[in-house]
Write a protein that holds these residues in place. Structure first.
Motif, mmCIF file in Angstrom:
data_model
loop_
_atom_site.group_PDB
_atom_site.id
_atom_site.type_symbol
_atom_site.label_atom_id
_atom_site.label_comp_id
_atom_site.label_asym_id
_atom_site.label_seq_id
_atom_site.Cartn_x
_atom_site.Cartn_y
_atom_site.Cartn_z
ATOM 1 N N PHE A 238 11.581 -22.671 -33.084
ATOM 2 C CA PHE A 238 11.237 -21.526 -32.855
ATOM 3 C C PHE A 238 9.814 -21.539 -31.567
ATOM 4 O O PHE A 238 9.734 -21.218 -30.839
ATOM 5 C CB PHE A 238 10.671 -20.292 -33.878
ATOM 6 C CG PHE A 238 11.861 -19.747 -34.489
ATOM 7 C CD1 PHE A 238 12.925 -19.025 -33.687
ATOM 8 C CD2 PHE A 238 12.089 -19.772 -35.704
ATOM 9 C CE1 PHE A 238 13.876 -18.381 -34.199
ATOM 10 C CE2 PHE A 238 13.160 -19.064 -36.366
ATOM 11 C CZ PHE A 238 13.959 -18.213 -35.789
ATOM 12 N N HIS A 256 18.907 -16.855 -29.268
ATOM 13 C CA HIS A 256 19.140 -17.675 -30.601
ATOM 14 C C HIS A 256 20.108 -17.007 -31.399
ATOM 15 O O HIS A 256 20.502 -15.914 -31.425
ATOM 16 C CB HIS A 256 17.676 -17.286 -31.441
ATOM 17 C CG HIS A 256 16.552 -17.956 -30.942
ATOM 18 N ND1 HIS A 256 16.449 -19.259 -31.143
ATOM 19 C CD2 HIS A 256 15.289 -17.873 -30.501
ATOM 20 C CE1 HIS A 256 15.228 -19.770 -30.814
ATOM 21 N NE2 HIS A 256 14.415 -18.917 -30.307
ATOM 22 N N GLU A 274 10.389 -15.002 -38.310
ATOM 23 C CA GLU A 274 10.633 -14.702 -37.071
ATOM 24 C C GLU A 274 11.463 -13.306 -36.998
ATOM 25 O O GLU A 274 11.086 -12.458 -35.907
ATOM 26 C CB GLU A 274 11.525 -15.774 -36.346
ATOM 27 C CG GLU A 274 11.359 -15.805 -34.832
ATOM 28 C CD GLU A 274 10.259 -16.462 -34.323
ATOM 29 O OE1 GLU A 274 10.215 -16.172 -32.968
ATOM 30 O OE2 GLU A 274 9.451 -16.962 -35.228
ATOM 31 N N LEU A 288 15.763 -13.166 -29.588
ATOM 32 C CA LEU A 288 16.173 -13.406 -30.744
ATOM 33 C C LEU A 288 17.450 -12.743 -31.105
ATOM 34 O O LEU A 288 17.526 -11.572 -31.239
ATOM 35 C CB LEU A 288 14.735 -12.844 -31.826
ATOM 36 C CG LEU A 288 15.306 -13.306 -33.183
ATOM 37 C CD1 LEU A 288 15.340 -14.616 -33.531
ATOM 38 C CD2 LEU A 288 14.247 -12.520 -34.231
#
Length: 541
Positions: A238, A256, A274, A288
């Motif tokens: 990350f 991601h 996260e 994300l």
């Protein structure tokens, strides 16, 4: 303000519809149409004469591992080895040519025992000990679900005859009961962890090299599982991605896919990690995405879970990487947190089980979080109809057929093989289909992948009419899966994956016309130019 105009082209809009020119302003497409009408809007724009070249939307790999691609540039090249002896020679050669990279250990990926011309078996510790017993060596099978390790790795792990159990994986033993160096599924990471890591700066450099390679092959977006794949601690990945994109170092769009290994780990990332605290100010460049899970293994390694035993190994039903109970818990947690779930499933039993998990978190029969089956290889017609009914997405890798067509019948029988890798049936049933490569399992070059979808032939053109040719798709469907279909996976279909006004100006200029060339030539296509957000980021020299 940046302005770019492409004229005198064959610009793909949608099936059977093409334009001559396109106008991009800043990062968006403002207009498409005839040369003259677009030129009137150009003003002081940069004008590129395409001289009749074909343009398609930027390609979007819906599942791959970009950091691993980069790491592969610093690893022994073992893809395509045809014997254990050649495997040993290649790694020895790498050690000699790259002593600094090899001095603390070697981790590489790419062997496939089915390609061995002498003994069609997996390499063992005894084989790898011929390379070295002084440094740890882990060589993964091309699928990544099986790895061979030398005695140094086993020594560092402290393994003996009484310490060979791993949940969701295996540490194989020989006839004397000692670990033989073969690790499968969840045990692969155990072995790989013995290899020293690159520094953060090393990994940044390798990541950017992989991104440049992607852009040079017409890939403008990736949905990549680098977090939690065992190469680096999750938080380090990350951090690496944030630093790269915050500094504006990368022109490749990245989303991601976050792999977690337990309920507890997922819970921590949802409540305090996260998924709760991550800041993504420019999600069109760095986003994300979903949680990524593994349910089973690979067909080639006979670790994909099957409803019936393997035809060539009847007592073997594969290896379950995660129990139904744990899958159920994670899916429910994801549903409550509003997080998409994507799951690696290859065998028909794995697909059946995960569909059941997904069905328990549908909302009035709908799939608003767009939960996805990655790979989804071994299927029958009722299963495909069930996927369509549930509106579950499928992320296919057509390039897998290049190898799998040579083993699937022996593994699964003709009847089941004929309904597997069902690219056309899935499209006809209305399943949301996307394409990717699972690189570095396969090269991330998208054109051999498109070739496989269209022809269903291997790289040598076998079989003549294609492997179950009724499942061939045409070029438009293949491109749409790789662009609009992949954009749908990431909830971006309203502004990404098409060359239309208001959409991101991501485009690829090809060196030949993919719509009219001999289908056998599709695999050899290369970009003349790649454009991301209206900026030329790659130009063929």
């Amino acid at each position: 303000m940046s302005r770019l105009v492409l004229v005198n082209g064959k610009i793909y809009i949608n099936r059977g519809v093409f334009a001559e020119a396109v106008f991009a302003e800043n990062d968006r497409i403002r207009a498409v149409g005839k040369n003259q009408e677009i030129l009137k809007m150009a003003g002081e724009a940069e004008i590129i004469d395409l001289q009749g070249k074909t343009v398609i939307p930027g390609l979007n790999d819906s599942h791959m591992h970009l950091l691993n691609v980069g790491m592969g540039f610093a690893q022994a090249k073992i893809i395509g080895v045809t014997s254990i002896s050649e495997l040993i020679d290649r790694v020895r050669g790498f050690m000699k040519e790259h002593p600094e990279e090899a001095k603390n250990g070697i981790l590489s990926k790419g062997w496939n025992q089915d390609f061995f011309t002498d003994e069609k078996r997996m390499p063992t510790r005894d084989d790898l000990d011929r390379i070295s017993t002084e440094i740890p060596i882990v060589l993964k099978r091309v699928c990544g679900h099986v790895a061979s390790a030398n005695s140094k790795v086993i020594e560092l792990l402290g393994l003996d005859e009484t310490m060979v159990h791993v949940d969701g994986g295996t540490i194989e033993t020989d006839e004397k009961g000692r670990p033989n160096g073969i690790f499968t599924e969840n045990a692969v990471a155990l072995a790989a962890d013995r290899i020293p890591r690159y520094t953060l700066e090393d990994n940044k450099r390798l990541f950017l090299r992989a991104a440049d390679y992607a852009l040079a092959h017409g890939v403008t977006s990736v949905q990549s599982n680098d977090v939690g794949n065992g190469q680096l601690p999750m938080d380090d990945v990350f951090r690496l991605l944030h630093e790269v994109y915050d500094a504006g170092l990368c022109k490749l769009r990245y989303r991601h896919q976050v792999c977690v290994h337990s309920v507890e780990e997922f819970k921590s990332y949802v409540e305090n990690g996260e998924f709760k605290t991550g800041v993504y100010d420019n999600p069109q460049m760095l986003a994300l995405g979903p949680v990524k899970l593994f349910k089973d293994g690979s067909l080639g390694g006979r670790t994909a879970t099957m409803r019936k035993g393997y035809r060539d190994d009847p007592e073997n039903y594969g290896v379950e990487a995660r129990s139904n109970e744990e899958m159920e818990t994670i899916c429910r947690m994801a549903d409550q947190a509003g997080i998409q779930v994507v799951t690696h499933v290859i065998g028909d039993k794995a697909i059946e089980d995960v569909l059941g998990n997904y069905e328990h978190v549908l909302h009035d029969g709908k799939n608003p979080l767009r939960h996805t089956l990655i790979h989804c290889q071994i299927t029958d017609r009722p299963m495909l109809e069930r996927i369509a009914k549930d509106d579950v997405l499928v992320a296919y890798q057509p390039i897998f057929l290049d190898y799998d067509m040579h083993v699937v019948t022996s593994r699964c029988g003709e009847a089941l093989s004929s309904t597997s890798y069902a690219f056309k049936t899935a499209k006809e049933l209305g399943i949301h289909v996307s394409y990717g490569t699972d690189s570095p399992v396969e090269d991330l070059n998208p054109f051999p992948n498109l070739y496989s979808a269209v022809t269903r032939k291997d790289k040598d053109g076998y079989p003549e009419k294609g492997f179950y040719p009724e499942e061939c798709v045409d070029v438009s469907d293949a491109i749409d899966a790789y662009t609009a279909g992949s954009a749908y996976n990431e909830f971006c279909e309203s502004f990404k994956g098409r060359i239309k006004p208001g959409y991101l100006a991501d485009m690829v200029v090809l060196d030949r016309d993919i719509f009219t060339c001999d289908p056998m030539e599709i695999r050899d296509i290369l970009p003349e130019m790649t454009i991301v957000g209206g900026t030329v980021v790659y130009k063929k020299q």
